[in-house]
Design a protein around this motif. Structure first.
Motif, mmCIF file in Angstrom:
data_model
loop_
_atom_site.group_PDB
_atom_site.id
_atom_site.type_symbol
_atom_site.label_atom_id
_atom_site.label_comp_id
_atom_site.label_asym_id
_atom_site.label_seq_id
_atom_site.Cartn_x
_atom_site.Cartn_y
_atom_site.Cartn_z
ATOM 1 N N PRO A 280 0.462 5.260 13.533
ATOM 2 C CA PRO A 280 1.253 4.640 14.938
ATOM 3 C C PRO A 280 2.018 2.781 14.995
ATOM 4 C CG PRO A 280 -0.922 5.285 15.688
ATOM 5 C CD PRO A 280 -1.355 5.182 14.296
ATOM 6 N N VAL A 281 0.785 2.141 14.059
ATOM 7 C CA VAL A 281 1.563 0.665 14.489
ATOM 8 C C VAL A 281 2.032 0.407 13.094
ATOM 9 C CG1 VAL A 281 1.055 -1.632 14.990
ATOM 10 C CG2 VAL A 281 0.045 -0.242 16.085
ATOM 11 N N VAL A 282 1.454 1.202 11.643
ATOM 12 C CA VAL A 282 1.751 0.559 10.688
ATOM 13 C C VAL A 282 3.003 1.247 10.144
ATOM 14 C CG1 VAL A 282 0.647 1.400 8.103
ATOM 15 C CG2 VAL A 282 -0.723 0.080 9.994
ATOM 16 N N GLY A 283 2.740 2.561 10.308
ATOM 17 C CA GLY A 283 3.529 3.002 10.308
ATOM 18 C C GLY A 283 5.166 2.587 10.351
ATOM 19 N N GLU A 284 4.889 2.025 11.621
ATOM 20 C CA GLU A 284 6.947 1.273 12.290
ATOM 21 C C GLU A 284 6.895 -0.011 11.274
ATOM 22 O OE1 GLU A 284 8.451 0.397 15.629
ATOM 23 O OE2 GLU A 284 6.476 0.597 16.719
ATOM 24 N N LEU A 285 5.823 -0.322 11.048
ATOM 25 C CA LEU A 285 5.969 -1.933 10.563
ATOM 26 C C LEU A 285 6.686 -1.533 9.160
ATOM 27 C CD1 LEU A 285 2.473 -3.854 11.085
ATOM 28 C CD2 LEU A 285 4.837 -4.420 11.525
ATOM 29 N N VAL A 286 5.885 -0.552 7.766
ATOM 30 C CA VAL A 286 6.340 0.249 6.696
ATOM 31 C C VAL A 286 8.506 -0.064 6.894
ATOM 32 C CG1 VAL A 286 5.927 0.999 4.780
ATOM 33 C CG2 VAL A 286 4.388 -0.214 5.897
ATOM 34 N N ARG A 287 8.727 1.162 7.983
ATOM 35 C CA ARG A 287 9.960 1.732 7.618
ATOM 36 C C ARG A 287 10.773 0.490 8.790
ATOM 37 N NH1 ARG A 287 6.725 5.924 9.972
ATOM 38 N NH2 ARG A 287 7.056 5.158 12.279
ATOM 39 N N ASP A 288 9.970 -0.857 9.098
ATOM 40 C CA ASP A 288 11.374 -2.062 9.747
ATOM 41 C C ASP A 288 11.679 -2.296 8.248
ATOM 42 O OD1 ASP A 288 11.710 -0.902 11.749
ATOM 43 O OD2 ASP A 288 9.827 -2.040 13.151
ATOM 44 N N ARG B 293 1.286 12.146 -0.807
ATOM 45 C CA ARG B 293 0.467 12.748 1.218
ATOM 46 C C ARG B 293 -0.410 11.324 1.345
ATOM 47 N NH1 ARG B 293 -2.990 16.953 -1.381
ATOM 48 N NH2 ARG B 293 -4.067 15.781 -2.922
ATOM 49 N N TRP B 294 -1.099 10.680 0.327
ATOM 50 C CA TRP B 294 -1.469 9.702 1.345
ATOM 51 C C TRP B 294 -0.056 8.191 2.084
ATOM 52 C CZ3 TRP B 294 -5.833 9.272 3.152
ATOM 53 C CH2 TRP B 294 -6.872 10.082 2.121
ATOM 54 N N GLU B 295 0.886 8.252 1.378
ATOM 55 C CA GLU B 295 1.780 7.422 1.841
ATOM 56 C C GLU B 295 2.190 8.079 2.809
ATOM 57 O OE1 GLU B 295 6.442 6.056 0.551
ATOM 58 O OE2 GLU B 295 6.138 7.974 0.118
ATOM 59 N N ALA B 296 2.598 9.628 2.947
ATOM 60 C CA ALA B 296 2.912 9.933 4.149
ATOM 61 C C ALA B 296 1.456 10.204 5.561
ATOM 62 C CB ALA B 296 3.207 11.578 4.553
ATOM 63 N N TRP B 297 0.671 9.746 5.314
ATOM 64 C CA TRP B 297 -0.727 9.434 6.092
ATOM 65 C C TRP B 297 -0.243 8.044 6.788
ATOM 66 C CZ3 TRP B 297 -3.864 5.394 5.704
ATOM 67 C CH2 TRP B 297 -5.026 4.884 6.335
ATOM 68 N N ALA C 263 0.705 -1.022 0.437
ATOM 69 C CA ALA C 263 -0.297 0.022 0.052
ATOM 70 C C ALA C 263 0.802 1.338 -0.315
ATOM 71 C CB ALA C 263 -0.755 0.153 1.472
ATOM 72 N N ALA C 264 2.071 1.958 0.832
ATOM 73 C CA ALA C 264 2.891 2.942 0.754
ATOM 74 C C ALA C 264 3.046 3.289 -0.496
ATOM 75 C CB ALA C 264 3.872 2.107 1.568
#
Length: 138
Positions: free
Chosen positions: A64-72, A55-59, A45-46
């Motif tokens: 909280p949980v999702v962003g960390e999973l994708v960044r990791d 902007r939707w990628e940044a959203w 999705a990212a």
């Protein structure tokens, strides 16, 4: 200079955003359904949002949980050990509980092999994310 990809032209951007929302929905389903992966859908999705509208990628990355999973995932940090245990246990339970619904022995064997492949992938291929406390003690 190579011509622009047809997948990044302005008229395809709404399609990427729509795909990003579908994949985000599947990712949230994966957070609550046992044996249904969530992280891979958030990663996809990212990527779709990045092509459609940053902007939707940044959203998504701000969740909280999702962003960390994708960044990791993007940074190659892997999964926390606890998440690996939960994922492997969920796969084992889902395979065990559904075996009785598969009437053919070959199907049961195939289903067990799929489950073992998932567990093998998680344990052998996905790196284990180190917690901040284990880094400072080592």
């Amino acid at each position: 200079m190579p011509p622009p990809s047809p997948w990044t032209k302005p008229r395809t951007k709404p399609l990427w955003v729509a795909l990003g929302f579908v994949l985000t929905g599947l990712g949230f389903a994966g957070l609550v359904l046992p044996a249904f992966p969530g992280t891979i859908f958030f990663v996809l999705a990212a990527a779709a949002f990045a092509k459609g509208d940053p902007r939707w990628e940044a959203w998504l990355l701000a969740r909280p949980v999702v962003g960390e999973l994708v960044r990791d995932y993007r940074e190659g940090r892997g999964m926390p050990l606890r998440a690996k245990w939960i994922a492997c246990t969920s796969i084992a339970l889902a395979v065990s509980l559904s075996l009785g619904r598969i009437p053919v022995l070959a199907g049961q064997v195939a289903w067990v092999l799929v489950g073992l492949a998932g567990i093998g992938f998680i344990t052998l291929w996905v790196p284990t994310k180190r917690s901040p406390t284990s880094r400072s003690q080592g």
